[in-house]
Design a protein around this motif. Structure first.
Motif, PDB file in Angstrom:
ATOM      1  N   VAL A  42      62.610  46.126  24.105  1.00  0.00           N
ATOM      2  CA  VAL A  42      61.199  45.730  23.989  1.00  0.00           C
ATOM      3  C   VAL A  42      60.707  45.475  25.408  1.00  0.00           C
ATOM      4  N   HIS A  43      59.668  46.201  25.799  1.00  0.00           N
ATOM      5  CA  HIS A  43      59.064  46.024  27.122  1.00  0.00           C
ATOM      6  C   HIS A  43      57.574  46.279  26.958  1.00  0.00           C
ATOM      7  N   ILE A  44      56.848  45.196  26.855  1.00  0.00           N
ATOM      8  CA  ILE A  44      55.408  45.265  26.619  1.00  0.00           C
ATOM      9  C   ILE A  44      54.695  44.557  27.756  1.00  0.00           C
ATOM     10  N   LEU A  45      53.598  45.153  28.210  1.00  0.00           N
ATOM     11  CA  LEU A  45      52.771  44.548  29.249  1.00  0.00           C
ATOM     12  C   LEU A  45      51.594  43.851  28.595  1.00  0.00           C
ATOM     13  N   VAL A  46      51.280  42.666  29.080  1.00  0.00           N
ATOM     14  CA  VAL A  46      50.088  41.942  28.647  1.00  0.00           C
ATOM     15  C   VAL A  46      49.197  41.805  29.865  1.00  0.00           C
ATOM     16  N   ILE A  47      47.966  42.324  29.753  1.00  0.00           N
ATOM     17  CA  ILE A  47      47.043  42.310  30.892  1.00  0.00           C
ATOM     18  C   ILE A  47      45.744  41.614  30.506  1.00  0.00           C
ATOM     19  N   PRO A  48      45.094  40.995  31.493  1.00  0.00           N
ATOM     20  CA  PRO A  48      43.746  40.516  31.236  1.00  0.00           C
ATOM     21  C   PRO A  48      42.792  41.706  31.254  1.00  0.00           C
ATOM     22  N   ARG A  49      41.749  41.637  30.461  1.00  0.00           N
ATOM     23  CA  ARG A  49      40.742  42.703  30.498  1.00  0.00           C
ATOM     24  C   ARG A  49      40.014  42.713  31.842  1.00  0.00           C
ATOM     25  N   ALA A  50      39.840  41.551  32.437  1.00  0.00           N
ATOM     26  CA  ALA A  50      39.200  41.447  33.749  1.00  0.00           C
ATOM     27  C   ALA A  50      40.220  41.777  34.831  1.00  0.00           C
ATOM     28  N   HIS A  51      39.748  42.382  35.904  1.00  0.00           N
ATOM     29  CA  HIS A  51      40.636  42.803  36.991  1.00  0.00           C
ATOM     30  C   HIS A  51      40.871  41.670  37.985  1.00  0.00           C
ATOM     31  N   TYR A  52      42.136  41.293  38.111  1.00  0.00           N
ATOM     32  CA  TYR A  52      42.614  40.416  39.175  1.00  0.00           C
ATOM     33  C   TYR A  52      43.843  41.097  39.724  1.00  0.00           C
ATOM     34  N   GLU A  53      43.979  41.138  41.052  1.00  0.00           N
ATOM     35  CA  GLU A  53      45.019  41.948  41.681  1.00  0.00           C
ATOM     36  C   GLU A  53      46.435  41.550  41.285  1.00  0.00           C
ATOM     37  N   ASN A  54      46.685  40.264  41.131  1.00  0.00           N
ATOM     38  CA  ASN A  54      48.040  39.809  40.820  1.00  0.00           C
ATOM     39  C   ASN A  54      47.971  38.455  40.125  1.00  0.00           C
ATOM     40  N   ALA A  55      49.118  37.932  39.748  1.00  0.00           N
ATOM     41  CA  ALA A  55      49.176  36.672  39.003  1.00  0.00           C
ATOM     42  C   ALA A  55      48.605  35.509  39.808  1.00  0.00           C
ATOM     43  N   ALA A  56      48.847  35.485  41.108  1.00  0.00           N
ATOM     44  CA  ALA A  56      48.336  34.388  41.940  1.00  0.00           C
ATOM     45  C   ALA A  56      46.813  34.415  41.969  1.00  0.00           C
ATOM     46  N   GLU A  57      46.230  35.595  42.145  1.00  0.00           N
ATOM     47  CA  GLU A  57      44.774  35.722  42.163  1.00  0.00           C
ATOM     48  C   GLU A  57      44.188  35.350  40.797  1.00  0.00           C
ATOM     49  N   LEU A  58      44.860  35.763  39.730  1.00  0.00           N
ATOM     50  CA  LEU A  58      44.412  35.425  38.380  1.00  0.00           C
ATOM     51  C   LEU A  58      44.448  33.913  38.169  1.00  0.00           C
ATOM     52  N   ALA A  59      45.537  33.270  38.531  1.00  0.00           N
ATOM     53  CA  ALA A  59      45.674  31.827  38.345  1.00  0.00           C
ATOM     54  C   ALA A  59      44.618  31.056  39.134  1.00  0.00           C
ATOM     55  N   ALA A  60      44.345  31.495  40.349  1.00  0.00           N
ATOM     56  CA  ALA A  60      43.369  30.803  41.195  1.00  0.00           C
ATOM     57  C   ALA A  60      41.931  31.077  40.742  1.00  0.00           C
ATOM     58  N   GLY A  61      41.655  32.313  40.350  1.00  0.00           N
ATOM     59  CA  GLY A  61      40.281  32.706  40.039  1.00  0.00           C
ATOM     60  C   GLY A  61      39.853  32.483  38.603  1.00  0.00           C
ATOM     61  N   ALA A  62      40.808  32.486  37.676  1.00  0.00           N
ATOM     62  CA  ALA A  62      40.471  32.368  36.257  1.00  0.00           C
ATOM     63  C   ALA A  62      41.639  31.732  35.500  1.00  0.00           C
ATOM     64  N   PRO A  63      41.891  30.452  35.746  1.00  0.00           N
ATOM     65  CA  PRO A  63      43.050  29.827  35.118  1.00  0.00           C
ATOM     66  C   PRO A  63      43.038  29.904  33.591  1.00  0.00           C
TER      67      PRO A  63
END
Length: 117
Positions: A42-63
């Motif tokens: 099992v190898h599934i990717l979960v992505i946000p619909r909004a674009h953030y370059e990486n996990a750090a940017e996502l956490a900082a910009g849209a926790p």
């Protein structure tokens, strides 16, 4: 700009429906689909619909969106009937990130070793 779709981003194209993917779950905030190069049964990717370059940017910009991605990893694991599983966020090329749109890997269906590699 963070959060905005990027024309050259594979995952933004999947979100928009311009590139096919084997989608297993969708919410208003996330899309989950099979990895095309699975590293576990099992190898599934979960992505946000909004674009953030990486996990750090996502956490900082849209926790709240980062939390939605993490919550979805649990839902995916439950649907896949995984008793135990690994969630991985690669941040940066040196860590193995190849698509620069934040995403969580849900890996399971086999034993996982530590350290991972």
């Amino acid at each position: 700009m963070a959060g905005e779709p990027q024309d050259d981003c594979l995952f933004c194209k999947i979100v928009a429906g311009h590139v096919p993917a084997t989608v297993v779950r969708e919410t208003d905030a996330t899309v989950a689909f099979q990895d095309i190069n699975p590293q576990a049964p099992v190898h599934i990717l979960v992505i946000p619909r909004a674009h953030y370059e990486n996990a750090a940017e996502l956490a900082a910009g849209a926790p709240e969106l980062a939390a939605a991605v993490l919550k979805e990893t649990k839902e995916v694991a439950e649907e896949q009937k995984l008793d135990s599983y690994r969630v991985v966020f690669n941040t940066g090329a040196g860590a193995g990130q190849t698509v620069f749109h934040a995403h969580a890997h849900v890996l399971g269906g086999r034993g996982m070793q530590w350290p991972p590699g």
